[in-house]
Enzyme design. Structure first.
Site, PDB file in Angstrom:
ATOM      1  N   HIS A 133     -14.156   4.882   7.608  1.00 53.84           N
ATOM      2  CA  HIS A 133     -13.400   3.597   7.548  1.00 53.84           C
ATOM      3  C   HIS A 133     -13.967   2.875   6.334  1.00 53.84           C
ATOM      4  O   HIS A 133     -14.356   1.861   6.203  1.00 53.84           O
ATOM      5  CB  HIS A 133     -13.667   2.600   8.654  1.00 53.84           C
ATOM      6  CG  HIS A 133     -12.493   1.588   8.697  1.00 53.84           C
ATOM      7  ND1 HIS A 133     -11.972   1.020   9.843  1.00 53.84           N
ATOM      8  CD2 HIS A 133     -11.786   0.848   7.744  1.00 53.84           C
ATOM      9  CE1 HIS A 133     -10.886   0.070   9.619  1.00 53.84           C
ATOM     10  NE2 HIS A 133     -10.852   0.080   8.144  1.00 53.84           N
ATOM     11  N   GLU A 176     -13.902   3.273  16.642  1.00 54.50           N
ATOM     12  CA  GLU A 176     -14.937   3.445  15.640  1.00 54.50           C
ATOM     13  C   GLU A 176     -16.036   2.790  16.003  1.00 54.50           C
ATOM     14  O   GLU A 176     -16.063   1.730  16.725  1.00 54.50           O
ATOM     15  CB  GLU A 176     -14.576   2.644  14.349  1.00 54.50           C
ATOM     16  CG  GLU A 176     -13.178   3.357  13.726  1.00 54.50           C
ATOM     17  CD  GLU A 176     -12.501   2.612  12.521  1.00 54.50           C
ATOM     18  OE1 GLU A 176     -12.873   1.772  12.243  1.00 54.50           O
ATOM     19  OE2 GLU A 176     -11.384   3.146  12.284  1.00 54.50           O
ATOM     20  N   GLY A 179      -4.446   3.393   8.071  1.00 55.36           N
ATOM     21  CA  GLY A 179      -4.118   2.176   8.560  1.00 55.36           C
ATOM     22  C   GLY A 179      -5.158   1.819   9.507  1.00 55.36           C
ATOM     23  O   GLY A 179      -6.059   1.229   9.126  1.00 55.36           O
ATOM     24  N   ARG A 180      -4.550   1.859  10.855  1.00 57.91           N
ATOM     25  CA  ARG A 180      -5.718   1.697  11.905  1.00 57.91           C
ATOM     26  C   ARG A 180      -5.494   2.833  12.687  1.00 57.91           C
ATOM     27  O   ARG A 180      -4.544   3.351  13.157  1.00 57.91           O
ATOM     28  CB  ARG A 180      -5.197   0.373  12.727  1.00 57.91           C
ATOM     29  CG  ARG A 180      -5.568  -0.856  11.901  1.00 57.91           C
ATOM     30  CD  ARG A 180      -7.018  -1.123  11.781  1.00 57.91           C
ATOM     31  NE  ARG A 180      -7.383  -2.440  11.181  1.00 57.91           N
ATOM     32  CZ  ARG A 180      -7.498  -2.462  10.056  1.00 57.91           C
ATOM     33  NH1 ARG A 180      -7.670  -1.155   9.042  1.00 57.91           N
ATOM     34  NH2 ARG A 180      -7.987  -3.631   9.318  1.00 57.91           N
ATOM     35  N   ILE A 193       0.878  -1.270   0.054  1.00 61.00           N
ATOM     36  CA  ILE A 193       0.075  -0.078   0.143  1.00 61.00           C
ATOM     37  C   ILE A 193       0.949   1.305  -0.175  1.00 61.00           C
ATOM     38  O   ILE A 193       0.638   2.220  -0.594  1.00 61.00           O
ATOM     39  CB  ILE A 193      -1.003   0.008   1.325  1.00 61.00           C
ATOM     40  CG1 ILE A 193      -2.153  -1.034   1.046  1.00 61.00           C
ATOM     41  CG2 ILE A 193      -1.578   1.211   1.253  1.00 61.00           C
ATOM     42  CD1 ILE A 193      -2.851  -1.513   2.151  1.00 61.00           C
TER      43      ILE A 193
END
Lengths: 345, 345
Positions: B301, B283, B253-254, B177
């Protein structure tokens, strides 16, 4: 043997200096003020808005009639009538990417040079075009609104977007800006084609001889040409219908290149997939119907408004004025080739 | 000479068929339903949410204990305890780009194979990262809101954005990515550098051995790594301060890779320039303070949610299940190399 200068004790006479050239500003030079840049020394800038006279009367004043250059940001037309009334004007400097506000033919007839914005805007405009396309396809602005109003938490997952990679993107007008848009979109895996007045021999992208055929063969179209009589409402109902229910149009050219009324109707009816618009027919008015649609992204004609680019632009304006009045070549002259490129190449 | 088959008039016995493999779905397979794709034939899918038993009791049922594969979308953890209780499970299929929800070490210990999402998401995630960066720098979402609320007409020109070209962009985690983000941003004229656990010998971008140094030398940072113990809160207050008042952070990413509380505080105080966020620590909750900031873009997201990619993903899930139960190699196995790449390469 060369004669030596006399040295009789008297100071040499000052060199005879030309009075500073008069430059008529048609409007407050907002590109300078946006980045707090002062106007350059060495010129006498005429500011009609500071005069008690109405603009039309100001144009007939002795002050204006002595103007040797006209500075236009692109909103104020430079008409044949204006040029006739300013007999000393030998240069028009514009900070606009387009030239549709200038009577170019009359300039040519009168021998008035034109300095344009050159390539200063190219990267910013191309960046915004790509940004608008990603935004429409991936619903960035719409999903940002969704999060801000708390819907992610209360309503769950947001609607799907659409993948950019593999999309067939058609560039309308493959000048410098169109080329830069194409270069960027190639990096995303898009298949590029284009329409322009003539096929470019050095370009490998597929060429379509008319915009309807381009739209028929594309998932998205990016308008990168200037506004001329030929391009006015070039993107009409038929072209938009050819683009279709999933098709996206991006306009970073000029509003009137699209028949806005038809586009709005097709967007509302779902006959056109989406639109990313930096320009409109009656700016700053935006058709009311667009304000509630989630498949459009609305940008207030900001394609070129970054401090970096404005700074380069002001450098270019100053550089053109200084060059012209020092009898040096303009930094960004409008030539016939340039006209082709900014008009509709 | 080979013996000929007997032909005594009786039909041949049907081939003895293995019962369809049982696949435990930890949750409704929403990737399939989002694109109206049915689950494949040839498997018996166990759906705990259709059972009257609580999930924990369902796991102890004879049905679950016979499951040979576990399908997880990434929200439901695959824990050591779960693996112990499902003795027949030999495969975990996940549709998540990250692996932080799976106890990979326990899978290895027990010889349970893992099939991941492979490179299916790569392009969509990279596209969104670039879209978020353009949006923050050029204020696309913010200016769209400005137009929609009528401010263009009533208040005039919108605030300046910032130019993408020439920006120094740092990639955190140069896996597939990260590489695709870098490739795209190069086409915009950005100067790319990166931080990863180790320098990549085949890459020409500048390498920084720690993320603080990367931030010090960059105008924007794009988080492209997975969440691990090492990357949890890796982007802390000091890193964000090094990025600075004009610096932009993009996270695809996260959420927990950034210390969100610190980031929010710095954004509110103007100590950090802007943020484009597809992921958050809790989230679908998003910190209240972000909802009114114009220098952030909030995405729910959605980095991978396009029909094209979901379709490829479902193909991959089905392909992995079919391959595994035909004793063929997995299409997208999690290998040690892969773990490096999705974790933090």
């Amino acid at each position: 043997m060369a004669s030596l200068p006399r040295n009789d004790g008297a100071p040499p006479p000052p060199p005879r200096r030309r009075p500073p050239p008069r430059v008529l500003l048609l409007r407050h030079p907002h590109h300078f003020s946006l980045i707090d840049r002062p106007l350059p020394d060495g010129f006498l800038f005429l500011k009609p808005w500071e005069s008690p006279l109405p603009f039309d009367d100001f144009l007939s004043s002795a002050d204006a009639r002595a103007a040797e250059a006209i500075y236009s940001s692109g909103r104020e037309p430079v008409t044949a009538d204006m040029l006739r009334r300013l007999p000393e004007a030998r240069l028009v400097v514009t900070t606009s990417a387009g030239l549709n506000h200038i009577d170019v033919a009359e300039c040519r007839r009168r021998g008035v040079a034109i300095a344009c914005s050159g390539d200063v805007y190219t990267d910013d405009v191309a960046d915004l075009a790509v940004g608008l396309l990603i935004d429409v396809l991936r619903k960035l602005s719409a999903s940002d609104r969704y999060v801000r109003r708390g819907s992610w938490r209360s309503e769950g997952e947001f609607a799907l977007g659409s993948k950019l990679g593999g999309k067939r993107v058609g560039i309308v007008g493959l000048g410098r800006i169109g080329e830069e848009v194409a270069k960027r979109l190639e990096a995303f895996g898009c298949a590029i084609s284009y329409h322009s007045r003539k096929k470019k021999p050095y370009v490998s992208y597929t060429f379509y001889p008319n915009v309807h055929e381009l739209a028929t063969n594309c998932d998205a179209i990016v308008i990168c040409c200037g506004l001329t009589e030929q391009t006015h409402h070039m993107i009409n109902r038929e072209v938009l219908l050819a683009l279709g229910k999933d098709g996206v149009i991006v306009n970073i050219g000029r509003g009137p290149i699209i028949d806005e009324k038809e586009m709005v109707q097709l967007l509302v009816q779902g006959e056109l997939g989406g639109a990313g618009l930096d320009v409109f027919e009656n700016e700053p008015s935006v058709p009311e119907e667009l304000l509630t649609l989630d498949n459009v992204v609305l940008s207030p004609h900001r394609a070129v408004y970054t401090p970096e680019t404005l700074s380069n632009l002001c450098d270019l304006v100053v550089g053109n004025l200084e060059a012209f009045f020092s009898n040096k070549p303009l930094l960004s002259p409008v030539t016939t080739a340039k006209l082709d490129s900014v008009g509709f190449s």
